[in-house]
Structure formats: C-alpha cells, structure tokens
Design an enzyme around this catalytic site. Structure first.
Site, PDB file in Angstrom:
ATOM      1  N   HIS A 103       6.932   7.884  -5.333  1.00  0.00           N
ATOM      2  CA  HIS A 103       5.858   8.881  -5.224  1.00  0.00           C
ATOM      3  C   HIS A 103       6.135  10.107  -6.099  1.00  0.00           C
ATOM      4  CE1 HIS A 103       4.699   6.780  -1.301  1.00  0.00           C
ATOM      5  NE2 HIS A 103       3.726   6.589  -2.171  1.00  0.00           N
ATOM      6  N   ASP A 127      -1.659   5.129   0.886  1.00  0.00           N
ATOM      7  CA  ASP A 127      -0.618   5.551   1.835  1.00  0.00           C
ATOM      8  C   ASP A 127      -0.437   7.073   1.837  1.00  0.00           C
ATOM      9  OD1 ASP A 127       0.931   4.244  -0.814  1.00  0.00           O
ATOM     10  OD2 ASP A 127       1.574   6.266  -0.238  1.00  0.00           O
ATOM     11  N   GLY A 179     -12.074   2.065  -7.300  1.00  0.00           N
ATOM     12  CA  GLY A 179     -11.723   3.043  -8.339  1.00  0.00           C
ATOM     13  C   GLY A 179     -12.294   2.682  -9.702  1.00  0.00           C
ATOM     14  N   ASP A 197      -2.209   4.624  -8.768  1.00  0.00           N
ATOM     15  CA  ASP A 197      -1.142   4.179  -7.853  1.00  0.00           C
ATOM     16  C   ASP A 197      -1.656   2.942  -7.135  1.00  0.00           C
ATOM     17  OD1 ASP A 197       0.333   5.724  -4.845  1.00  0.00           O
ATOM     18  OD2 ASP A 197       0.662   3.790  -5.840  1.00  0.00           O
ATOM     19  N   SER A 198      -1.728   1.845  -7.889  1.00  0.00           N
ATOM     20  CA  SER A 198      -2.385   0.653  -7.337  1.00  0.00           C
ATOM     21  C   SER A 198      -1.396  -0.460  -7.055  1.00  0.00           C
ATOM     22  CB  SER A 198      -3.404   0.139  -8.362  1.00  0.00           C
ATOM     23  OG  SER A 198      -2.731  -0.617  -9.360  1.00  0.00           O
ATOM     24  N   ASP A 200      -0.385  -4.627  -7.626  1.00  0.00           N
ATOM     25  CA  ASP A 200      -0.171  -5.363  -8.877  1.00  0.00           C
ATOM     26  C   ASP A 200      -1.511  -5.762  -9.505  1.00  0.00           C
ATOM     27  OD1 ASP A 200       2.469  -7.070  -7.100  1.00  0.00           O
ATOM     28  OD2 ASP A 200       2.530  -5.193  -8.233  1.00  0.00           O
TER      29      ASP A 200
HETATM   30  N1  SAM Z   1       3.387   1.569  -4.703  1.00  0.00           N
HETATM   31  C1  SAM Z   1       2.640   0.433  -4.557  1.00  0.00           C
HETATM   32  C2  SAM Z   1       2.927  -0.535  -5.654  1.00  0.00           C
HETATM   33  O1  SAM Z   1       3.480  -0.120  -6.696  1.00  0.00           O
HETATM   34  O2  SAM Z   1       2.687  -1.722  -5.491  1.00  0.00           O
HETATM   35  C3  SAM Z   1       1.175   0.805  -4.453  1.00  0.00           C
HETATM   36  C4  SAM Z   1       0.903   1.446  -3.185  1.00  0.00           C
HETATM   37  S1  SAM Z   1      -0.751   1.841  -2.799  1.00  0.00           S
HETATM   38  C5  SAM Z   1      -0.733   1.434  -1.149  1.00  0.00           C
HETATM   39  C6  SAM Z   1      -1.766   0.652  -3.573  1.00  0.00           C
HETATM   40  C7  SAM Z   1      -3.219   0.781  -3.190  1.00  0.00           C
HETATM   41  O3  SAM Z   1      -4.098   0.411  -4.268  1.00  0.00           O
HETATM   42  C8  SAM Z   1      -3.621  -0.124  -2.025  1.00  0.00           C
HETATM   43  O4  SAM Z   1      -3.868   0.670  -0.905  1.00  0.00           O
HETATM   44  C9  SAM Z   1      -4.883  -0.845  -2.520  1.00  0.00           C
HETATM   45  O5  SAM Z   1      -5.871  -0.971  -1.519  1.00  0.00           O
HETATM   46  C10 SAM Z   1      -5.326   0.085  -3.645  1.00  0.00           C
HETATM   47  N2  SAM Z   1      -6.231  -0.505  -4.623  1.00  0.00           N
HETATM   48  C11 SAM Z   1      -6.144  -1.730  -5.196  1.00  0.00           C
HETATM   49  N3  SAM Z   1      -7.190  -1.936  -6.034  1.00  0.00           N
HETATM   50  C12 SAM Z   1      -7.966  -0.816  -5.979  1.00  0.00           C
HETATM   51  C13 SAM Z   1      -9.190  -0.412  -6.621  1.00  0.00           C
HETATM   52  N4  SAM Z   1      -9.826  -1.220  -7.474  1.00  0.00           N
HETATM   53  N5  SAM Z   1      -9.673   0.822  -6.344  1.00  0.00           N
HETATM   54  C14 SAM Z   1      -9.037   1.657  -5.476  1.00  0.00           C
HETATM   55  N6  SAM Z   1      -7.882   1.322  -4.824  1.00  0.00           N
HETATM   56  C15 SAM Z   1      -7.354   0.105  -5.086  1.00  0.00           C
END
Ligand code: SAM
Length: 320
Positions: A103, A127, A179, A197-198, A200
């Site tokens: 983070h 998170d 997003g 911060d998504s 994979d």
């Molecule tokens: N640190 C983690 C990693 O490196 O794998 C990521 C943590 S964070 C919880 C990832 C977040 O991205 C998830 O909550 C997921 O729902 C979100 N996410 C995935 N695709 C997305 C999109 N198209 N728009 C917004 N959020 C998205």
C-alpha cells in the site's frame, strides 16, 4: 475413522486437545515423507502458481468468510502468523502482516513525484489500504476510490478495520462501479494521480491493462499527471510487464518507470508497480519532500524510493 499422523482428523484431535503443545503438531506435521500434511487444505491455505511450478502456503486457523459475489469469490481466513488474510478467486490480496509494503509503494512514490497532487483517483483498491496512504498527504484535496465490487470494501471494514481508518475522512469518496467505464467518462485534465490497485489482468481487471484504458487515463490526467499500476512479479511476469509498458507508451505517456519491492505473500515474494508520466518522471521527483514527510510510514522513505527505481540487470535485458 483411522487416525494416523498427517491425517486431517488426527491433527484436528491434536489441535482440539489443549494438552498437546503446538510444537508437537509441528514435529508430527514435518514427519519425514509426510508430504500430504503440507497439501492438506484444512490447515494451510495454498496459492498455487501453476505457470511457475511454485506455490505459497500460509498456516490458517479458520476460514472466517466465503462468498461468491457478482464478480468474484472472496474468502477471509484467520492465519497463525499473518493476521487476517483476504483471498479473491484463489489469489492472495492482502494479509494484516505485510500489506503495508504494497500500500505504501502503490501510493507514496507517485505522490512524491507529482509536483502538487490534489485530485487522486484509485481504481480498485476496495480494501481501502491505498486510500489510507493517499490521505496521509495533506495536500490531497479529494481521493476517489472506484471499486467494482462493494463487498470487498464491506468485508475489509469488518475484517481489516485498520485499513479503513480514513474512510470517514471528508476528502474520501467511494464509487462502486467498473473503473474502465468510469475512466472513459472522466472529465479531461481533471485528475493529478491515478492509482490502479487492481487484481491480476484477468476477469474484471483484464481491461485495466490495455492501451485503450491507458489512453483514457492520459486524457483524464492534468499536464503533470501520473499513472501508477500494480505490475505483478518482475521474476515471474515479464510476459505481463513488457506488453503493459509498451501499451502505456503507445497510449502516449512520455515516461515509464517500474519500481520494485518485496511482498512476501505474493507470487515469487517480489512485486512491482509501474509508473507513467505525461512529463519526464525523474525531473519531477520530489525526494526532499519525501525526506521531510510529516507522517509515519513503515516501509517507504526517500532512500527506499530511490532504490526501488533501480532495475536489476535481468530486467533491463528482458525489456522489449
Ligand atoms: N493488492 C492486490 C493485488 O495486487 O492483487 C489488489 C487488491 S484490491 C483488493 C483489488 C481490487 O480490484 C478488487 O477489490 C477488485 O474487485 C478490484 N477490481 C478488479 N477489476 C476492477 C475494475 N474493472 N474496476 C474497479 N475495480 C476493479
């Protein structure tokens, strides 16, 4: 029921009988040839990286939550040594013990590179750990978190309250939606720093690693704008990092830098974030401000920032 060392029932019996100190469990578990102990998922959570012939396991006490949402499966575990653990679609997202590294490195390098970051958008980051770090910067006027799955935030509030301490900050705003679509509709030049911060690059996050998305980011950013995105493992995922850096350049960004940092619970234990600027990043870098920062961090500092920008030889050689 046959109870033999290494078998689930045997260990359950062991664990349930307080008379047997924990170390005995370890001895029994590591009995020679007792391989099935390791892959008995009742005590260990294991993330397997099939494409790399490796796996990472964490000792768990209990599964606290398990839910299939519209977008993904979210599990929360209580671990023995890493506090609570969040898993999405079988991949470790964060643990209470080591999330601070990720983070902080997803936030502070970009915010101490932009000359005056006021408007920040976080794509993903449900998170709330990245949001917490962003709001440590007093110059930030507004931080919007665009998370596709509201359940991630609700579960983080319940099982990782320490990450959500800034959720009531008046500068924080939450939008639950995709997003990719949000960035398409964002007003041109209205954002200073975008933090992606998504998860994979699969499923809902796949489109976040494309030239079209980066073009939308470029248009949304102001003249000194900076984009930073989690960019997987430098050791395992050059097949992701190379096309990603190329797509960022093809989208029109002037400069691209990859930062490296350890992340014990992620594949290979080594992770990265890729930063892109509309201007030359080195010229913008505010290391003195990082040196004089008025807030506590546990990993990030000016020296770590500088060092994280230094790429190893194999990385240079592997770049297209
Ligand atoms: N640190 C983690 C990693 O490196 O794998 C990521 C943590 S964070 C919880 C990832 C977040 O991205 C998830 O909550 C997921 O729902 C979100 N996410 C995935 N695709 C997305 C999109 N198209 N728009 C917004 N959020 C998205």
């Amino acid at each position: 029921m046959t109870v033999t060392p290494g078998n689930k029932q045997f260990r359950l019996l062991l664990r349930l009988s307080p008379a047997v100190p924990a170390c005995i469990v370890c001895i029994l578990q590591s009995a020679p040839g007792d391989a099935d102990v390791f892959d008995d998922d009742s005590l260990w959570f294991t993330e397997t990286h099939h494409d790399q012939g490796s796996a990472f396991s964490i000792k768990v006490f209990a599964r606290l939550h398990d839910e299939q949402t519209e977008y993904q499966r979210i599990e929360i575990y209580e671990t023995e040594w890493f506090g609570n653990l969040m898993v999405i679609d079988g991949c470790i997202m964060l643990t209470a013990r080591d999330n601070f590294i990720y983070h902080e490195m997803m936030s502070h390098p970009a915010l101490f590179t932009h000359p005056d970051p006021r408007e920040v958008v976080i794509i993903g980051g449900g998170d709330c750990g990245t949001l917490r770090e962003v709001l440590r910067h007093q110059g930030v006027r507004h931080a919007l978190q665009v998370e596709i799955d509201e359940q991630v935030t609700r579960l983080s509030e319940q099982y990782f309250p320490e990450l959500c301490v800034s959720n009531d900050d008046p500068r924080a705003e939450f939008y639950f939606g995709d997003g990719i679509r949000w960035m398409k509709e964002c007003a041109p030049g209205s954002v200073d720093v975008i933090i992606v911060d998504s998860t994979d690059p699969v499923g809902p996050a796949e489109g976040l690693f494309t030239r079209d998305f980066y073009r939308d980011c470029l248009r949304a950013l102001g003249e000194n704008g900076i984009l930073v995105q989690q960019s997987e493992s430098p050791l395992y995922h050059m097949h992701i990092i190379n096309p990603m850096r190329k797509a960022i350049r093809d989208a029109g960004f002037a400069d691209v830098q990859t930062l490296f940092f350890p992340q014990a619970t992620y594949p290979s234990g080594w992770w990265s974030a890729t930063m892109a600027g509309k201007q030359a990043l080195e010229r913008q870098l505010r290391l003195q401000a990082a040196q004089d920062k008025a807030f506590e961090t546990r990993y990030y500092n000016a020296g770590v920032h500088r060092a994280a920008l230094t790429a190893p030889e194999f990385f240079h050689n592997a770049l297209d």
